[in-house]
Design a protein around this motif. Sequence first.
Motif: not given
Lengths: 234, 378
Positions: A96-105
Amino acid sequence: MTALLDAHGLSFSHGQAPFLTPVLRDLSVSIRPGELTVLMGPSGSGKTTLISILAGLLRPTSGHVDLCGERITGMDDAAVTAARRRSLGFVFQAFHLFEALSAVDNVAEILALSGVPIRAARERSRELLVRFGLGDRLDNRPGQLSAGQRQRVAIARALAPNPKIVIADEPTVALDGATAKSVMQLLREYVSGGTAVVLVTHDTRLITPTDRIIELEDGRIVRDGSAHGREEEE
Amino acid sequence: MHRIALKTLLHHRAKVFAALAGVAFATALMVIQIGLYDGLRARASILVDRVGGDLWIMAAGTSMVDDSELLASGIDLRASAHPCVESVRPAIVAWLPYRTPAGARHTLQLVGTDADTSRGAPLVPWSMAEGLPGDLRGPGRVAIDEGDLRQLGLRPPLMGHRLEIAETEVRVAAVTTGIRNVSLIPIVFADIVTARELAHASPTGATYWVLDLAHPSCGPSIAAEIEREHPDLLVLTGEQLAARTQHHVVTESGAGVALAFVALLGLIVGVVIVGQTLFSLVREHHKELGMLRAVGATRGELAAFVGWMATFVAVVGGGIGLGLAFAVDSGLGGRSIGIVYGPEAVLGGLAAVFVMCGIAGAISLASVLRLDVVKVLQ
Ligand SMILES: Nc1ncnc2c1ncn2[C@@H]1O[C@H](COP(=O)(O)OP(=O)(O)O)[C@@H](O)[C@H]1O
Ligand SMILES: [Mg+2]
């Protein structure tokens, strides 16, 4: 040692009387710091339901849960949410990661939600990801990462706010054996640092003799003890 | 939460584009409709606004300034005897038959006022291409608008051109520009003396007497007095006559309803497009939103996820829409059919965007607030 999570007499049913489907039946459990508790049991035995109640995402039909000494059962939603924010980290099977955000973000923005200024949150997230072996992937989007790398980002996200308890629901299902082991290694480092980890898994290869195993069957705890003891019994 | 929301929104380029296009289109449509409506109203009452004055005396039953009849003479003398009345100005507004040089018959609107403005009366006509209002003094002189060339069947040069109005030959002594009435029938200006002749009025006749008062506060008592003595007369302030004319034009023509309908249509299209975009974005991110709830985001923070998206679409889409609306108006240039972008149009457009994105956001918000975290994370 005092328990971080203390659940007493938990019952839970789906549906409305008289068509109740019992899922948990009078179940008590206590989670202590620095302990890796592995929750096992056949599919449908109530593992996800149990951790949802422990996290205050679901209200038990009866019984109560104390999170870090606070009774979250019966609290209003805002108070439970605040308690969860203070003490709990979550790792999911599907990241459930946000695809629009970088790994850091993906790590930093969640940390920022709990009030950490975004610059400090990014700094801390970077450190954590570097420690997790993602130093060269900081600015990649989830789509550019392997499943194992994505799960490591998700674990960093769960651990960044320094939760006392991390709940991980089958975090290694989507990973191959070696990757699953390395992910477990990360979690174990935190356990030895005093964090409590509740791990739902089917994979016995991930268990070490010192882990505590709780086995659920049909909504009841049928076994609770060290993996060591479990092996002896069998 | 704003960074998560906006980055997520911008990540879905096609959807953002659709939402922005929807909002921009709907906003432009709304603003143009309100602008047209305001333009129509302004055009309807421009004669009253330009002639000015505190009180207008007219025939009872007059529903708009263009629809008037000749008044009995002598009223002006009695009105000017009142100590509060500073001046009484005659005006004639009439529809007259016109014959083009080629012989075709048409109608035109004649507006006659005192061309001698040395006593401080406002300049009528008010927008000149050639000549000056004072050039209308003298027999048989009129001003026509350069926009009415084709309807009048004339060719340039206009100055000095001869016309036949109400069987009487007159001469073009001035040319106005951009003056049109709501019916788009040609409008011709003349000095009151010429106008009386053309309208077959007596040398002291008028369809309106316009009073300038020493104190506007004596208006109501003077109006009541005149109406008591002459039940066949109606006395209104300039503002009242302007408002009455606007109301009549807007309701009688059905323009108000038509414009409102198109505006409403724009609003609905906007709501549907933005609503659909936000809703599908939220749907696509149910699992991430469930994750946020699980890690301790409040319902309010999830609502902010939708709120920021809706706000972005509203601000950027609304801005583009406003720009579009103004571009359309300036694209029409001098041939403008009379769009007026007053504060009503701009505020109306912004309110529309607000309502649009508000409703659209609320639809998705409901789905966010009802999110069953346990279920989406299973
Ligand atoms: N919304 C629901 N309505 C009725 N039964 C449900 C619902 N959700 C889960 N269950 C049932 O509850 C039981 C426990 O589910 P779960 O806690 O997800 O088990 P596990 O995680 O151990 O596989 C299952 O038998 C499942 O079918
Ligand atoms: Mg499960």
